[in-house]
Scaffold this motif. Structure first.
Motif, PDB file in Angstrom:
ATOM      1  N   ALA A 245      -1.108  -4.934  -9.804  1.00  0.00           N
ATOM      2  CA  ALA A 245      -0.019  -4.600 -10.718  1.00  0.00           C
ATOM      3  C   ALA A 245       0.478  -3.166 -10.544  1.00  0.00           C
ATOM      4  N   LEU A 246       0.108  -2.536  -9.434  1.00  0.00           N
ATOM      5  CA  LEU A 246       0.519  -1.153  -9.186  1.00  0.00           C
ATOM      6  C   LEU A 246       1.733  -1.098  -8.279  1.00  0.00           C
ATOM      7  N   SER A 247       2.603  -0.134  -8.526  1.00  0.00           N
ATOM      8  CA  SER A 247       3.681   0.137  -7.570  1.00  0.00           C
ATOM      9  C   SER A 247       3.071   0.816  -6.360  1.00  0.00           C
ATOM     10  N   LYS A 248       3.798   0.847  -5.261  1.00  0.00           N
ATOM     11  CA  LYS A 248       3.287   1.517  -4.058  1.00  0.00           C
ATOM     12  C   LYS A 248       3.043   2.999  -4.341  1.00  0.00           C
ATOM     13  N   ALA A 249       3.893   3.598  -5.170  1.00  0.00           N
ATOM     14  CA  ALA A 249       3.694   5.006  -5.529  1.00  0.00           C
ATOM     15  C   ALA A 249       2.401   5.194  -6.309  1.00  0.00           C
ATOM     16  N   ASP A 250       2.117   4.274  -7.231  1.00  0.00           N
ATOM     17  CA  ASP A 250       0.878   4.360  -8.006  1.00  0.00           C
ATOM     18  C   ASP A 250      -0.341   4.174  -7.109  1.00  0.00           C
ATOM     19  N   ILE A 251      -0.222   3.287  -6.121  1.00  0.00           N
ATOM     20  CA  ILE A 251      -1.314   3.082  -5.172  1.00  0.00           C
ATOM     21  C   ILE A 251      -1.605   4.375  -4.424  1.00  0.00           C
ATOM     22  N   VAL A 252      -0.549   5.044  -3.951  1.00  0.00           N
ATOM     23  CA  VAL A 252      -0.721   6.307  -3.234  1.00  0.00           C
ATOM     24  C   VAL A 252      -1.354   7.355  -4.143  1.00  0.00           C
ATOM     25  N   ARG A 253      -0.873   7.459  -5.370  1.00  0.00           N
ATOM     26  CA  ARG A 253      -1.425   8.451  -6.304  1.00  0.00           C
ATOM     27  C   ARG A 253      -2.916   8.216  -6.522  1.00  0.00           C
ATOM     28  N   GLU A 254      -3.291   6.959  -6.732  1.00  0.00           N
ATOM     29  CA  GLU A 254      -4.701   6.645  -6.946  1.00  0.00           C
ATOM     30  C   GLU A 254      -5.517   6.947  -5.696  1.00  0.00           C
ATOM     31  N   GLY A 255      -4.972   6.597  -4.537  1.00  0.00           N
ATOM     32  CA  GLY A 255      -5.683   6.861  -3.294  1.00  0.00           C
ATOM     33  C   GLY A 255      -5.896   8.341  -3.049  1.00  0.00           C
ATOM     34  N   VAL A 256      -4.870   9.135  -3.287  1.00  0.00           N
ATOM     35  CA  VAL A 256      -4.989  10.586  -3.123  1.00  0.00           C
ATOM     36  C   VAL A 256      -6.030  11.138  -4.092  1.00  0.00           C
ATOM     37  N   ARG A 257      -6.010  10.640  -5.318  1.00  0.00           N
ATOM     38  CA  ARG A 257      -7.003  11.072  -6.313  1.00  0.00           C
ATOM     39  C   ARG A 257      -8.427  10.794  -5.845  1.00  0.00           C
TER      40      ARG A 257
ATOM     41  N   GLY B 115       5.299  11.713  -4.636  1.00  0.00           N
ATOM     42  CA  GLY B 115       5.360  13.161  -4.456  1.00  0.00           C
ATOM     43  C   GLY B 115       4.397  13.682  -3.414  1.00  0.00           C
ATOM     44  N   HIS B 116       4.022  12.812  -2.472  1.00  0.00           N
ATOM     45  CA  HIS B 116       3.108  13.217  -1.409  1.00  0.00           C
ATOM     46  C   HIS B 116       3.742  12.948  -0.047  1.00  0.00           C
ATOM     47  N   THR B 117       3.247  13.633   0.963  1.00  0.00           N
ATOM     48  CA  THR B 117       3.719  13.439   2.333  1.00  0.00           C
ATOM     49  C   THR B 117       2.779  12.488   3.060  1.00  0.00           C
ATOM     50  N   ASP B 118       3.334  11.483   3.685  1.00  0.00           N
ATOM     51  CA  ASP B 118       2.525  10.549   4.465  1.00  0.00           C
ATOM     52  C   ASP B 118       1.959  11.300   5.673  1.00  0.00           C
ATOM     53  N   PRO B 119       0.637  11.275   5.859  1.00  0.00           N
ATOM     54  CA  PRO B 119       0.025  12.087   6.926  1.00  0.00           C
ATOM     55  C   PRO B 119       0.066  11.467   8.316  1.00  0.00           C
ATOM     56  N   ILE B 120       0.605  10.251   8.475  1.00  0.00           N
ATOM     57  CA  ILE B 120       0.619   9.648   9.805  1.00  0.00           C
ATOM     58  C   ILE B 120       1.950   9.928  10.509  1.00  0.00           C
ATOM     59  N   PRO B 121       1.969   9.905  11.848  1.00  0.00           N
ATOM     60  CA  PRO B 121       3.216  10.163  12.578  1.00  0.00           C
ATOM     61  C   PRO B 121       4.129   8.944  12.609  1.00  0.00           C
TER      62      PRO B 121
END
Length: 240
Positions: A181-193, A229-235
């Motif tokens: 039930a998470l948006s892709k942005a929420d997934i990224v935020r949780e992963g970064v956390r 609000g994060h930068t994707d680290p892959i090329p």
């Protein structure tokens, strides 16, 4: 949070953003991690190496398994398993709502993939004594795949309880879907956390060393990082 000390979880790990985030969630929940990767003749075979790197990062390479499912390529019917079907780009998937996505199932859908993955993961989980299976399905920012819906997961879980020794004994294996039930942005935020190693992952359907930045999977991933609000680290070969 439940006390999962000394308990085990199988993680269906593709080496992509979502499944690697699931590894983070399972670790945070206190499970011993048993990553399971599938080699099904996919076009983006680079994800096999990425999943291995993720397993190494989490210190569980000794429990990392790769299962070959060559028949999925023989069956075909998907841009991910049939080189004659082009990977689509510029579909506008990032602007679709769930209803639109469900009505336009894309050619990157692999017939029966998650159904088979979960069946094999169930066998592995029962063999090693795992209580849970983690899978990175998502019902919001997704590409319209029918096997990513909560209804599908619920039905498979019912079948697992009926078809396994542990289920019959009243200790059924659960399917954990922390991203559903998470948006892709929420997934990224949780992963970064959680410190998920996104730099080791790839989401591109084309499977090159540099992600294409144009296929649906790349577009959704980039949208998630941008909105989080994060930068994707892959090329990326092409970005924006």
């Amino acid at each position: 949070m439940a006390d999962n000390k000394n308990k085990k979880a199988v993680i269906i790990l593709s080496g992509g953003l979502d499944s690697t985030t699931c590894m983070g969630f399972a670790k945070e929940a206190g499970y011993e991690l048993f990553p399971l990767t599938f080699d099904y003749g996919q076009r983006h075979r680079i994800e096999l190496e990425k999943s291995r790197q993720v397993a190494e990062h989490y210190g569980v390479i000794d429990r990392y398994k790769v299962i070959k499912l060559d028949f999925l390529r023989n069956i075909g019917g998907s841009a991910l398993t049939d080189e004659a079907i082009a990977v689509p780009k510029g579909t506008g998937v990032e602007q679709m709502d769930v209803e639109q996505a469900e009505s336009e199932i894309p050619v990157t859908y692999v017939p029966g993939r998650n159904f088979m993955f979960l069946a094999i993961a169930t066998s592995y989980a029962e063999a090693v004594g795992a209580e849970a299976i983690y899978i990175g399905v998502n019902a919001l920012d997704y590409s319209g795949y029918p096997d990513c819906r909560p209804e599908f997961i619920a039905k498979v879980e019912e079948v697992m309880a009926l078809a396994t020794k542990v289920g019959v004994e009243g200790k059924p294996i659960s399917i954990e879907t922390p991203l559903i039930a998470l948006s892709k942005a929420d997934i990224v935020r949780e992963g970064v956390r959680m410190g998920v190693p996104y730099e080791l992952t790839t989401s591109c359907y084309n499977g090159e060393e540099e992600a294409c930045g144009e296929c649906d999977s790349c577009v959704l991933r980039l949208k998630g990082f941008s909105e989080a609000g994060h930068t994707d680290p892959i090329p990326y070969h092409k970005h924006g």
